[in-house]
Scaffold this active site. Structure first.
Site, PDB file in Angstrom:
ATOM      1  N   LYS A 119      -5.033  40.915  10.984  1.00  0.00           N
ATOM      2  CA  LYS A 119      -4.589  42.306  10.827  1.00  0.00           C
ATOM      3  C   LYS A 119      -3.371  42.394   9.925  1.00  0.00           C
ATOM      4  O   LYS A 119      -3.227  43.349   9.154  1.00  0.00           O
ATOM      5  CB  LYS A 119      -4.302  42.935  12.195  1.00  0.00           C
ATOM      6  CG  LYS A 119      -5.565  43.185  13.009  1.00  0.00           C
ATOM      7  CD  LYS A 119      -6.527  44.104  12.273  1.00  0.00           C
ATOM      8  CE  LYS A 119      -7.721  44.460  13.114  1.00  0.00           C
ATOM      9  NZ  LYS A 119      -8.543  45.504  12.534  1.00  0.00           N
ATOM     10  N   TYR A 158      -6.242  37.088  15.545  1.00  0.00           N
ATOM     11  CA  TYR A 158      -6.354  38.531  15.396  1.00  0.00           C
ATOM     12  C   TYR A 158      -5.122  39.088  14.702  1.00  0.00           C
ATOM     13  O   TYR A 158      -5.225  39.867  13.750  1.00  0.00           O
ATOM     14  CB  TYR A 158      -6.552  39.178  16.765  1.00  0.00           C
ATOM     15  CG  TYR A 158      -6.723  40.671  16.711  1.00  0.00           C
ATOM     16  CD1 TYR A 158      -7.917  41.225  16.268  1.00  0.00           C
ATOM     17  CD2 TYR A 158      -5.706  41.535  17.104  1.00  0.00           C
ATOM     18  CE1 TYR A 158      -8.096  42.598  16.217  1.00  0.00           C
ATOM     19  CE2 TYR A 158      -5.874  42.904  17.056  1.00  0.00           C
ATOM     20  CZ  TYR A 158      -7.061  43.435  16.618  1.00  0.00           C
ATOM     21  OH  TYR A 158      -7.228  44.791  16.561  1.00  0.00           O
TER      22      TYR A 158
END
Length: 94
Positions: free
Chosen positions: A75, A71
């Site tokens: 990002k 994640y």
């Protein structure tokens, strides 16, 4: 997307190519391809905005806790994509 059927990796021992690529495709590649489609449609003679949701967790400098590798990486990639798009757009849409 944070997770869907998979929990965020809490340790490097949980890393998998499948999880890394899924998060990258959804959180970075998806918005980049949307930008590719929509940026040419932005007006050149007035203010226009292209936005994508990111997260502070994607900040390399703000990562004190570790974990959530896929994640966080996706990002961070999205943040860089948005930054480079904004630089290019500033040249073509003054």
């Amino acid at each position: 997307m944070l997770h869907s059927g998979q929990t965020p990796e809490r340790s490097w021992r949980e890393l998998s190519a499948e999880h890394l690529m899924r998060d990258y495709r959804i959180n970075a590649v998806g918005p980049a391809l949307a930008a590719r489609h929509f940026l040419p449609l932005l007006p050149r003679d007035e203010r226009a905005v292209f936005a994508a949701l990111s997260a502070r967790v994607g900040s390399i400098g703000d990562n004190r806790l570790g974990g959530w590798h896929s994640y966080r990486a996706s990002k961070a990639a999205l943040n860089m994509i948005l930054k480079t798009l904004s630089v290019e757009l500033a040249r073509t849409h003054p």
